[in-house]
Enzyme design. Structure first.
Site, short mmCIF file in Angstrom:
data_model
loop_
_atom_site.label_atom_id
_atom_site.label_comp_id
_atom_site.label_asym_id
_atom_site.label_seq_id
_atom_site.Cartn_x
_atom_site.Cartn_y
_atom_site.Cartn_z
N THR A 88 1.47 -5.60 3.18
CA THR A 88 2.80 -6.21 3.07
C THR A 88 3.91 -5.21 2.81
O THR A 88 5.09 -5.58 2.90
CB THR A 88 2.79 -7.28 1.96
N GLU A 89 3.57 -3.96 2.48
CA GLU A 89 4.58 -2.92 2.35
C GLU A 89 3.94 -1.56 2.51
O GLU A 89 2.79 -1.34 2.10
CB GLU A 89 5.28 -2.95 0.98
N ASN A 90 4.69 -0.65 3.10
CA ASN A 90 4.37 0.77 3.08
C ASN A 90 5.58 1.50 3.65
O ASN A 90 6.21 1.02 4.59
CB ASN A 90 3.13 1.11 3.91
N GLU A 127 0.84 -1.20 0.00
CA GLU A 127 0.00 0.00 0.00
C GLU A 127 0.87 1.25 0.00
O GLU A 127 1.49 1.57 1.02
CB GLU A 127 -0.92 -0.04 1.22
N TYR A 128 0.91 1.94 -1.15
CA TYR A 128 1.72 3.15 -1.27
C TYR A 128 0.87 4.33 -1.73
O TYR A 128 1.32 5.16 -2.55
CB TYR A 128 2.87 2.92 -2.25
#
Length: 659
Positions: free
Chosen positions: A493-495, A461-462
């Site tokens: 899973t990412e930010n 999630e960016y």
């Protein structure tokens, strides 16, 4: 892992030197090797596979040439050589050479003869039987040709990967010996009964080579922490399809949990003609990870978990050939942050995953297929399956691993067949863990996102940086994602904030971190997050720096793990406890109140303690009761120190909150 005793044998470089801490059936080849770059690929024609030229220099394996200023950007062929001598008591034994990883192509020669190749698999272990190539009672020449050229046959693919391209013998090497029968792997399949905390195991043993003979096995189970023997079993087993299988009931056990990383050992030995032919030591644990409805459950408890990702190979001093002591500092830093879940974009050193087992961090380990190619060629499918097989076979027993990832942020293909095939292939190798397909476009692709073919919904999630126009679009995007995934939980899973592509520095990193975690926490169906990343990281596609200092400034620490202000902020956000009151009651006492978070994180606290030093500097310890999310705890600290200092610790000793 082979049973280790002590003997003194080892040859280094081009002279015979004896090394310490070896075993009767395992001989480390780490340490001094001869090394030379071969930028014109002349080595074979000049017989370097038999003996390296005098121009070769000395390096220490594990090693990568990409931390040397002169070869920091070199991608191509290089050669390693070591002289080895075989112990007298290894005569008539089977001898294998075991590489934990060579990035990414390796051709191995013994005494000028090629014994095997391992291609397009730079992060997974491999071994060769070199018995027939060795000479006893004299020096043997071991040569390894290594190539890290960017390749369309490898994963990671060409230059489409966001980490370092460090080449070399990047992990440990050893000789291992056995009798006629050599164990390839021992897989332990633990089964936890949540009703009474009892455990059973199914054990599968596979040997090298084809074997259909009934053999005698000895199994010995121990509690790893105490060393206490739990059970032993002597049994004759007939293989089925080459696998020797047995089941055992271990009775009441202690489950593995990130706050109670209980581990067990199984020592397996094969006996033939009253002699031990080979032994193996497997470390395992009992846990149950499930998804039910919109919740993630660990050992029967609904949890919401904070995490972070670490990018290995980023310290220019070590590159991808990180020493074990440095790995330990990495994992301890993660635990100090209060994070309990992580992921890796590529396959890790077995020692790193063992540290996750030991300290208590859940792990998703992934195939290094990132963004490209959109579709795998038949040759790349073979590469993917080889890497998946080698990785799962070698890391199968680690209780910290809860998921295998098969891809990350792949866009452009509308063919779901490749994902289904790899998913099913992994399930055939290991049906006990999740299989994931990590997405960064679920908010655009919706129900068509291949991520939904996996066992767990994920999203890099960016919104507000790489994607979308503004971070304030996040609530609406989350509504879209929720409609797409339906009645299941989501793992972020990412930010994070990538500099210099994004501006604002650590102040913006902190502000964005608080904003996003607050928004995720407000949605009960978001089961956790893995912040990106622990460290600024070296990467061959970095926008900042040159040579071995080419990086992306994406971390809450720098490339050497020096902490930025954002480290402390994330530590507080990931803490399961808020300190809600500290108030002086009398001249010698203070009233305090603690609240267990019921957002992210959200889990029950068991075995936690509160510590403070009183006015006489004596350590006072208070054992906290079990506290569920939302619970509060009030107490009076008597004879408190003048500064009112105290801290709350996990059962494993890591500080979760302090005042």
């Amino acid at each position: 892992m082979k049973n280790i005793l002590l003997i003194l044998i080892l040859l280094c470089a081009s002279t015979t030197i004896y090394a310490q801490n070896q075993s009767q059936n395992s001989l480390s080849l780490d340490g001094e090797w001869s090394f030379i770059i071969d930028s014109t690929a002349q080595g074979i024609n000049k017989n370097w596979h038999k003996e390296l030229p005098a121009a070769a220099t000395q390096v220490k394996v594990p090693h990568t040439w990409n931390t040397n200023d002169a070869t920091a950007d070199y991608a191509g062929l290089a050669w390693y050589q070591k002289k080895i001598s075989i112990p007298d008591n290894w005569e008539n034994k089977t001898i294998r050479i075991q590489f934990e990883a060579v990035y990414h192509d390796a051709t191995v020669y013994v005494n000028g003869q090629e014994v095997g190749k391992n291609l397009n698999a730079g992060y997974t272990p491999f071994s060769f039987d070199i018995t027939d190539y060795l000479k006893t009672n004299q020096s043997n020449t071991l040569v390894v040709a290594v190539d890290n050229s960017y390749s369309d046959k490898n994963l990671p693919y060409l230059k489409a990967f966001d980490w370092t391209n460090d080449g070399g013998i990047i992990r440990s090497v050893a000789l291992e010996t056995s009798g006629k029968y050599t164990i390839r792997y021992v897989h332990v399949k633990p089964e936890l009964n949540l009703r009474d905390s009892t455990g059973t195991v199914k054990v599968e043993v596979k040997l090298f080579g084809k074997n259909n003979k009934t053999l005698n096995f000895n199994f010995s189970y121990k509690d790893k922490q105490s060393g206490k023997s739990i059970a032993t079993e002597k049994i004759e087993i007939e293989p089925v399809n080459g696998i020797y299988t047995t089941n055992f009931d271990l009775g009441e056990i202690s489950p593995w949990h990130f706050d109670a990383p209980n581990l067990y050992e199984l020592e397996t030995s094969i006996t033939a003609k009253d002699e031990v032919s080979d032994t193996d030591l497997a470390v395992f644990g009992f846990k149950k990870v499930e998804i039910k409805g919109e919740k993630l459950y660990l050992n029967g408890e609904a949890v919401r978990l904070p995490g972070i990702e670490y990018m290995p190979g980023s310290n220019p001093k070590y590159g991808i050939a990180e020493p074990k002591s440095y790995m330990d500092s990495i994992v301890r830093s993660m635990k100090e942050l209060n994070v309990v879940i992580t992921r890796f974009h590529w396959q890790q050193d077995d020692y790193m995953i063992s540290l996750m087992d030991k300290y208590g961090i859940l792990v998703q380990e992934e195939l290094p297929w990132w963004q490209k190619p959109a579709s795998l060629t038949p040759e790349l499918v073979k590469t993917a399956k080889k890497q998946l097989t080698d990785n799962i076979e070698s890391h199968y027993n680690h209780p910290s691993i809860f998921s295998w990832g098969i891809s990350n942020e792949i866009n452009g293909s509308t063919d779901d067949t490749q994902y289904r095939n790899l998913r099913d292939y992994v399930k055939d190798l290991d049906a006990t863990r999740f299989v994931t397909i990590v997405s960064n476009r679920i908010w655009q692709k919706k129900q068509d996102d291949p991520m939904l073919l996996g066992d767990m919904a994920t999203w890099n999630e960016y919104i507000g940086t790489w994607h979308g126009n503004d971070r304030n679009e996040l609530p609406g995007k989350l509504d879209t994602v929720k409609r797409a995934i339906g009645n299941q939980p989501l793992l972020i899973t990412e930010n994070g904030l990538c500099e210099p592509a994004m501006t604002g520095g650590d102040a913006r990193r902190i502000d964005d971190m608080i904003f996003h975690i607050k928004e995720w926490s407000s949605h009960p169906w978001i089961m956790g997050y893995i912040y990106f990343s622990l460290n600024d990281y070296r990467t061959q596609m970095g926008e900042e720096g040159f040579g071995k200092y080419k990086i992306r400034r994406h971390g809450i620490t720098d490339i050497s793990l020096n902490r930025k202000p954002s480290f402390s902020v994330l530590k507080q956000l990931a803490s399961p406890i808020n300190i809600t009151k500290v108030q002086r009651e009398t001249d010698t006492s203070a009233a305090i109140a603690l609240e267990v978070k019921a957002s992210i994180p959200s889990y029950t606290l068991r075995g936690y303690i509160l510590e403070y030093k009183n006015s006489e500097r004596k350590l006072i310890t208070i054992e906290l009761p079990d506290l569920a999310p939302g619970d509060t705890y009030d107490t009076i600290l008597e004879n408190i120190n003048p500064q009112f200092q105290f801290k709350v610790l996990r059962p494993t000793g890591f500080i979760v909150a302090q005042y």
